[in-house]
Design a protein around this motif. Structure first.
Motif, short mmCIF file in Angstrom:
data_model
loop_
_atom_site.label_atom_id
_atom_site.label_comp_id
_atom_site.label_asym_id
_atom_site.label_seq_id
_atom_site.Cartn_x
_atom_site.Cartn_y
_atom_site.Cartn_z
N CYS A 86 0.90 -1.15 0.00
CA CYS A 86 0.00 0.00 0.00
C CYS A 86 0.93 1.19 0.00
O CYS A 86 1.65 1.41 0.98
CB CYS A 86 -0.89 0.02 1.24
N GLU A 87 0.94 1.91 -1.10
CA GLU A 87 1.89 3.00 -1.26
C GLU A 87 1.17 4.34 -1.18
O GLU A 87 0.26 4.62 -1.96
CB GLU A 87 2.60 2.87 -2.60
N GLY A 88 1.60 5.13 -0.21
CA GLY A 88 1.09 6.49 -0.08
C GLY A 88 2.09 7.46 -0.67
O GLY A 88 3.08 7.07 -1.29
N ASN A 89 1.82 8.74 -0.48
CA ASN A 89 2.77 9.75 -0.92
C ASN A 89 2.74 10.93 0.04
O ASN A 89 1.89 11.00 0.92
CB ASN A 89 2.53 10.17 -2.37
N VAL A 98 -3.87 5.63 -0.21
CA VAL A 98 -2.79 4.73 -0.62
C VAL A 98 -3.28 3.90 -1.79
O VAL A 98 -4.48 3.71 -1.99
CB VAL A 98 -2.32 3.80 0.53
N GLU A 99 -2.31 3.38 -2.57
CA GLU A 99 -2.65 2.48 -3.68
C GLU A 99 -2.17 1.08 -3.35
O GLU A 99 -1.01 0.88 -3.00
CB GLU A 99 -2.02 2.96 -4.99
N PHE A 100 -3.07 0.11 -3.46
CA PHE A 100 -2.79 -1.29 -3.15
C PHE A 100 -2.37 -2.03 -4.41
O PHE A 100 -2.98 -1.87 -5.46
CB PHE A 100 -4.06 -1.95 -2.57
N GLY A 101 -1.33 -2.83 -4.27
CA GLY A 101 -0.89 -3.72 -5.34
C GLY A 101 -0.47 -5.04 -4.74
O GLY A 101 -0.01 -5.09 -3.59
N VAL A 102 -0.62 -6.13 -5.49
CA VAL A 102 -0.35 -7.46 -4.94
C VAL A 102 0.15 -8.39 -6.04
O VAL A 102 -0.20 -8.24 -7.20
CB VAL A 102 -1.63 -8.03 -4.27
N GLY A 103 0.99 -9.34 -5.65
CA GLY A 103 1.45 -10.39 -6.55
C GLY A 103 1.72 -11.65 -5.75
O GLY A 103 2.35 -11.60 -4.70
N LEU A 118 -4.79 -8.33 1.62
CA LEU A 118 -5.80 -7.28 1.56
C LEU A 118 -6.36 -6.98 2.95
O LEU A 118 -6.47 -5.81 3.34
CB LEU A 118 -6.93 -7.69 0.60
N LYS A 119 -6.69 -8.01 3.70
CA LYS A 119 -7.23 -7.82 5.06
C LYS A 119 -6.23 -7.08 5.95
O LYS A 119 -6.61 -6.16 6.68
CB LYS A 119 -7.59 -9.17 5.68
#
Length: 180
Positions: A86-89, A98-103, A118-119
């Motif tokens: 979860c990337e904020g700025n 924040v933007e969530f990304g997952v792999g 996610l949880k």
């Protein structure tokens, strides 16, 4: 930001979700490369926007010190099998989101790793006064879309013909968000 490690067991698979550490940098570089080659659900093809060990060390350092960014990894028997961020700025007008990304490696799909990322991310965001989590998801990734909707995300927009996949067709990207 650093969070506490959590243990999970799903269908006899034991794994833990924890904050990324410097010792993970090389493994994360290799993991990201492998995941990018396993699915077209992500933005990159294998090898694009490559991040080496030093690059991941820089990201881990920055994320660990930031109050509005979290970098998680999933570990099975000492091996990393997935990650999320979860990337904020620091921009005042968007510091509330924040933007969530997952792999996750394909061999570990179906064990709730993405769901637990996610949880944990939602729990962290709610506890840290993050008002909004956003994400992008390919329209064909129906399982992910269902998961996100189940956790309060709504479709906020559609990027038409946003991704060109290996079948030479264009696909839409859904912009989703969850408000706290």
């Amino acid at each position: 930001m650093i969070v506490n490690t959590k243990q999970y067991e799903v269908r006899n698979l034991h794994y833990k979700v924890r904050s990324a550490q410097f010792k993970d940098a090389q493994a994360l570089s290799e993991l990201r490369l492998q995941i990018d080659g396993e699915t077209e659900n992500l933005d990159r093809v294998k090898g694009e926007a490559y991040i080496n060990e030093e690059g991941f060390k820089d990201i881990i350092k920055s994320d660990s010190e930031s109050l509005n960014t979290i970098f998680l990894v999933a570990e099975v028997n000492g091996t990393l099998v997935g990650f999320s961020r979860c990337e904020g700025n620091a921009l005042k007008r968007s510091s509330h989101k924040v933007e969530f990304g997952v792999g996750v490696l394909m061999n570990y799909w179906g064990y709730g790793i993405g769901k637990n990322f996610l949880k944990e991310s939602i729990s962290w965001a709610d506890a840290n006064n993050i008002k909004k989590i956003t994400l992008n998801v390919l329209e064909t990734n129906e399982k992910a879309i269902t998961l996100y909707k189940n956790y309060g995300f709504e479709v906020e927009g559609v990027l038409q013909k946003d991704k060109l996949l290996s079948d030479d067709n264009y696909y839409n990207t859904l912009l989703m968000g969850r408000l706290n």
